[in-house]
Design a protein around this motif. Structure first.
Motif, PDB file in Angstrom:
ATOM      1  N   LEU A 251       0.849  -1.190   0.000  1.00  0.00           N
ATOM      2  CA  LEU A 251       0.000   0.000   0.000  1.00  0.00           C
ATOM      3  C   LEU A 251       0.887   1.244   0.000  1.00  0.00           C
ATOM      4  O   LEU A 251       1.673   1.465   0.932  1.00  0.00           O
ATOM      5  N   SER A 252       0.757   2.044  -1.034  1.00  0.00           N
ATOM      6  CA  SER A 252       1.618   3.223  -1.179  1.00  0.00           C
ATOM      7  C   SER A 252       1.056   4.424  -0.418  1.00  0.00           C
ATOM      8  O   SER A 252      -0.048   4.399   0.113  1.00  0.00           O
ATOM      9  N   GLY A 253       1.864   5.488  -0.433  1.00  0.00           N
ATOM     10  CA  GLY A 253       1.541   6.682   0.346  1.00  0.00           C
ATOM     11  C   GLY A 253       0.875   7.777  -0.471  1.00  0.00           C
ATOM     12  O   GLY A 253       0.537   7.605  -1.651  1.00  0.00           O
ATOM     13  N   LEU A 254       0.703   8.904   0.187  1.00  0.00           N
ATOM     14  CA  LEU A 254       0.055  10.077  -0.395  1.00  0.00           C
ATOM     15  C   LEU A 254       0.686  10.434  -1.731  1.00  0.00           C
ATOM     16  O   LEU A 254       1.915  10.442  -1.852  1.00  0.00           O
ATOM     17  N   THR A 255      -0.124  10.745  -2.685  1.00  0.00           N
ATOM     18  CA  THR A 255       0.242  11.176  -4.058  1.00  0.00           C
ATOM     19  C   THR A 255       0.620  10.021  -4.989  1.00  0.00           C
ATOM     20  O   THR A 255       0.861  10.254  -6.169  1.00  0.00           O
ATOM     21  N   CYS A 256       0.678   8.788  -4.469  1.00  0.00           N
ATOM     22  CA  CYS A 256       1.171   7.676  -5.299  1.00  0.00           C
ATOM     23  C   CYS A 256       0.055   7.021  -6.118  1.00  0.00           C
ATOM     24  O   CYS A 256      -1.131   7.182  -5.856  1.00  0.00           O
ATOM     25  N   THR A 257       0.500   6.238  -7.099  1.00  0.00           N
ATOM     26  CA  THR A 257      -0.360   5.303  -7.830  1.00  0.00           C
ATOM     27  C   THR A 257       0.273   3.915  -7.665  1.00  0.00           C
ATOM     28  O   THR A 257       1.192   3.738  -6.853  1.00  0.00           O
ATOM     29  N   ASP A 258      -0.159   2.966  -8.474  1.00  0.00           N
ATOM     30  CA  ASP A 258       0.469   1.638  -8.457  1.00  0.00           C
ATOM     31  C   ASP A 258       1.925   1.696  -8.918  1.00  0.00           C
ATOM     32  O   ASP A 258       2.681   0.754  -8.696  1.00  0.00           O
ATOM     33  N   GLU A 259       2.317   2.798  -9.560  1.00  0.00           N
ATOM     34  CA  GLU A 259       3.614   2.821 -10.244  1.00  0.00           C
ATOM     35  C   GLU A 259       4.806   3.137  -9.338  1.00  0.00           C
ATOM     36  O   GLU A 259       5.918   2.685  -9.607  1.00  0.00           O
ATOM     37  N   ASN A 260       4.582   3.935  -8.279  1.00  0.00           N
ATOM     38  CA  ASN A 260       5.739   4.399  -7.496  1.00  0.00           C
ATOM     39  C   ASN A 260       6.547   3.232  -6.949  1.00  0.00           C
ATOM     40  O   ASN A 260       7.772   3.174  -7.089  1.00  0.00           O
ATOM     41  N   PHE A 261       5.859   2.296  -6.291  1.00  0.00           N
ATOM     42  CA  PHE A 261       6.578   1.175  -5.681  1.00  0.00           C
ATOM     43  C   PHE A 261       7.245   0.311  -6.739  1.00  0.00           C
ATOM     44  O   PHE A 261       8.426  -0.045  -6.616  1.00  0.00           O
ATOM     45  N   MET A 262       6.501  -0.023  -7.778  1.00  0.00           N
ATOM     46  CA  MET A 262       7.044  -0.938  -8.777  1.00  0.00           C
ATOM     47  C   MET A 262       8.265  -0.341  -9.481  1.00  0.00           C
ATOM     48  O   MET A 262       9.206  -1.043  -9.817  1.00  0.00           O
ATOM     49  N   GLN A 263       8.250   0.984  -9.682  1.00  0.00           N
ATOM     50  CA  GLN A 263       9.356   1.597 -10.434  1.00  0.00           C
ATOM     51  C   GLN A 263      10.528   2.025  -9.558  1.00  0.00           C
ATOM     52  O   GLN A 263      11.648   2.148 -10.028  1.00  0.00           O
ATOM     53  N   LYS A 264      10.265   2.290  -8.264  1.00  0.00           N
ATOM     54  CA  LYS A 264      11.323   2.913  -7.449  1.00  0.00           C
ATOM     55  C   LYS A 264      11.869   2.053  -6.308  1.00  0.00           C
ATOM     56  O   LYS A 264      12.934   2.362  -5.776  1.00  0.00           O
ATOM     57  N   ALA A 265      11.130   1.022  -5.878  1.00  0.00           N
ATOM     58  CA  ALA A 265      11.537   0.311  -4.658  1.00  0.00           C
ATOM     59  C   ALA A 265      12.630  -0.722  -4.905  1.00  0.00           C
ATOM     60  O   ALA A 265      13.293  -1.169  -3.964  1.00  0.00           O
ATOM     61  N   GLY A 266      12.807  -1.129  -6.145  1.00  0.00           N
ATOM     62  CA  GLY A 266      13.835  -2.136  -6.440  1.00  0.00           C
ATOM     63  C   GLY A 266      13.510  -3.479  -5.804  1.00  0.00           C
ATOM     64  O   GLY A 266      14.408  -4.186  -5.329  1.00  0.00           O
ATOM     65  N   ALA A 267      12.232  -3.838  -5.793  1.00  0.00           N
ATOM     66  CA  ALA A 267      11.806  -5.048  -5.073  1.00  0.00           C
ATOM     67  C   ALA A 267      11.841  -6.309  -5.934  1.00  0.00           C
ATOM     68  O   ALA A 267      11.798  -7.423  -5.406  1.00  0.00           O
ATOM     69  N   MET A 268      11.925  -6.158  -7.245  1.00  0.00           N
ATOM     70  CA  MET A 268      11.660  -7.322  -8.107  1.00  0.00           C
ATOM     71  C   MET A 268      12.770  -8.379  -8.080  1.00  0.00           C
ATOM     72  O   MET A 268      12.484  -9.571  -8.166  1.00  0.00           O
ATOM     73  N   ARG A 269      14.018  -7.960  -7.941  1.00  0.00           N
ATOM     74  CA  ARG A 269      15.100  -8.952  -7.905  1.00  0.00           C
ATOM     75  C   ARG A 269      14.883  -9.914  -6.741  1.00  0.00           C
ATOM     76  O   ARG A 269      14.933 -11.136  -6.896  1.00  0.00           O
ATOM     77  N   MET A 270      14.586  -9.354  -5.575  1.00  0.00           N
ATOM     78  CA  MET A 270      14.408 -10.197  -4.385  1.00  0.00           C
ATOM     79  C   MET A 270      13.090 -10.974  -4.441  1.00  0.00           C
ATOM     80  O   MET A 270      13.027 -12.135  -4.016  1.00  0.00           O
ATOM     81  N   ALA A 271      12.035 -10.352  -4.983  1.00  0.00           N
ATOM     82  CA  ALA A 271      10.754 -11.070  -5.104  1.00  0.00           C
ATOM     83  C   ALA A 271      10.927 -12.280  -6.027  1.00  0.00           C
ATOM     84  O   ALA A 271      10.363 -13.358  -5.783  1.00  0.00           O
TER      85      ALA A 271
END
Ligand SMILES: N[C@@H](CCC(=O)N[C@@H](CSC=O)C(=O)NCC(=O)O)C(=O)O
Length: 281
Positions: free
Chosen positions: A52-72
């Motif tokens: 769940l992202s924060g204020l002003t975000c869409t689905d895109e902020n986490f997917m594009q900025k968090a760098g989570a996919m390598r570990m996922a």
């Protein structure tokens, strides 16, 4: 319920995909993103982490900025990132167009007040409607974890605390710990939920902790150079509530980090491991 695929990119051997669908909870079209690790093509039903992202975000902020996919991909975790509010024609916004209320700021509650109540039901959407959609359309099990940032960090805490047994793992980055007692929370709750502060307690993580029926261990990271920490986030309130309730909380104050996705990207691996350990147990 039909899903329209609107984009698809290969990432770390898996797939990042975005979908549009009609939401019955929110009475509008919504977009969410899903990361499907490579294991999703091997027939197994995988655990899912809802972010769940924060204020002003869409689905895109986490997917594009968090760098989570390598570990996922390594851990075999599906990640689902919803939007942060209802959107589209007819969905009301803050009259002044403020960024901390209305569009992009649904606070993961079910609004009871007009003109918000018809669309602003993000709690029902993320707890019930979206998981039902994900579990019907993707190779996932009912092993669910939940995490988020800031407004979304608080949303994750509330979703888990209100729903014993529904999630197996819980974490947050810089959550708005006690919205009953901070400007962002007071603004949002007074409009979405009305002026009766007694009703706000049903949506406040610190208040909910006192009566929580399940004590899922919580991992929280908070940057000590976060400009919002003292006025809006108040991690000490969460720590006090957890201590009073005997709720297991690991609160890590991370020196030098601010409120941004640079901070999230720095510690996302720890959070994904925290979730994977509980989701695979
Ligand atoms: N627009 C604001 C800053 C808003 C902001 O910092 N939003 C955070 C979440 S804050 C709490 O919920 C965020 O995640 N932003 C998106 C991003 O990609 O960084 C301002 O201009 O101050």
């Amino acid at each position: 319920m039909s899903l329209e695929n609107i984009s698809c990119q290969k990432s770390f051997g898996g797939w990042h995909k975005r979908y549009r669908h009609r939401s019955s909870s929110l009475n509008c079209d919504m977009v969410f993103a899903v990361y499907l690790p490579p294991q999703a093509e091997q027939g197994a039903k995988l655990p899912v982490l809802y972010w769940l992202s924060g204020l002003t975000c869409t689905d895109e902020n986490f997917m594009q900025k968090a760098g989570a996919m390598r570990m996922a991909a390594e851990l075999g975790l599906v990640i689902v990132a919803p939007d942060t509010s209802p959107r589209g024609e007819g969905v009301p916004d803050d009259p002044q167009g403020a960024w901390d209320f209305g569009l992009g700021a649904g606070f993961y509650v079910n609004a009871t007040e007009e003109p918000w109540a018809r669309h602003y039901r993000m709690y029902d959407y993320v707890v019930q409607e979206l998981p039902a959609l994900i579990e019907a359309n993707f190779p996932v099990s009912d092993r669910r974890g939940i995490s988020g940032h800031s407004m979304g960090g608080h949303g994750a805490l509330v979703c888990a605390l209100r729903n014993p047994g529904r999630y197996r793992s819980l974490s947050a980055f810089a959550p708005i710990a006690h919205p009953l007692d901070c400007p962002w929370g007071e603004k949002a709750f007074s409009r979405y939920l009305g002026e009766d502060r007694a009703r706000w307690k049903e949506w406040d993580a610190c208040a909910l902790m006192a009566s929580a029926q399940e004590k899922l261990p919580i991992l929280v990271d908070q940057g000590d150079r976060d400009d919002f920490m003292a006025t809006q986030l108040k991690p000490e309130a969460l720590q006090q509530a957890a201590k009073a309730a005997g709720h297991p909380l690991t609160l890590r104050l991370q020196p030098g980090y601010d409120h941004s996705y640079f901070f999230i990207a720095s510690f996302i691996e720890d959070h994904l491991r925290h979730h994977a350990e509980a989701l695979k147990a």
